[in-house]
Write an enzyme that holds these catalytic residues in place. Structure first.
Site, short mmCIF file in Angstrom:
data_model
loop_
_atom_site.label_atom_id
_atom_site.label_comp_id
_atom_site.label_asym_id
_atom_site.label_seq_id
_atom_site.Cartn_x
_atom_site.Cartn_y
_atom_site.Cartn_z
N GLY A 37 0.81 -1.22 0.00
CA GLY A 37 0.00 0.00 0.00
C GLY A 37 0.84 1.26 0.00
O GLY A 37 0.55 2.23 -0.71
N CYS A 38 1.92 1.25 0.77
CA CYS A 38 2.78 2.43 0.87
C CYS A 38 3.53 2.67 -0.44
O CYS A 38 3.73 3.82 -0.85
CB CYS A 38 3.75 2.28 2.03
SG CYS A 38 2.90 2.13 3.61
N THR A 39 3.93 1.59 -1.11
CA THR A 39 4.60 1.73 -2.40
C THR A 39 3.64 2.28 -3.43
O THR A 39 3.97 3.20 -4.18
CB THR A 39 5.18 0.36 -2.85
OG1 THR A 39 6.14 -0.06 -1.87
CG2 THR A 39 5.83 0.46 -4.21
#
Length: 147
Positions: A37-39
């Site tokens: 998700g962060c990527t």
């Protein structure tokens, strides 16, 4: 209207950033470098970086990861913006983004994915908390384009 807490923090590229500093800023908090998700979120901000810049806004990401981790994350995904390393959770606590979460049945404290748009005078113009990644970058950009 809320006022941005004043802080100075270390970033990638051997810099420090102090806010507020007269610039329109999109400050986004994310849980961890190199997670799915962060990527995806970082790539979204990367892909829209020119549009944010055209609107006069800079992007800064914040997580508890180390500067070394951030540098690797930036290089791997060609992120054109700085990342703040906040291992002591100082900046996270100023923005109240540390929350209890359930991970694999255990309660842990982690960063609640959040984004703040801060004007040059230090006013928080808009905030999103506990957000979902799909469509978020576009929503932030649409807001910034109204300013």
């Amino acid at each position: 209207m809320e006022i941005c807490p004043t802080f100075t923090a270390p970033t990638t590229a051997g810099q420090t950033i102090s806010l507020p500093d007269g610039q329109l800023t999109v400050l986004y908090f994310y849980p961890k470098d190199n997670t799915p998700g962060c990527t995806t979120e970082a790539q979204g901000f990367r892909d829209q970086h020119a549009a944010f810049a055209a609107a006069g806004a800079r992007i800064i990401g914040v997580s508890r990861d180390s500067i070394k981790s951030h540098e690797n994350f930036k290089a791997k995904f060609e992120l054109p913006f700085e990342l703040i390393s906040d291992p002591e959770e100082t900046v996270c606590n100023l923005f109240a983004v540390m929350k209890l979460k359930n991970m694999y049945g255990k309660q842990v404290t982690g960063i609640e994915r959040s984004t703040f748009v801060i004007d040059g005078a230090g006013n928080i113009l808009r905030q999103w908390r506990g957000l979902k990644v799909p469509g978020h970058v576009e929503e932030v950009l649409a807001f910034v384009n109204t300013l």
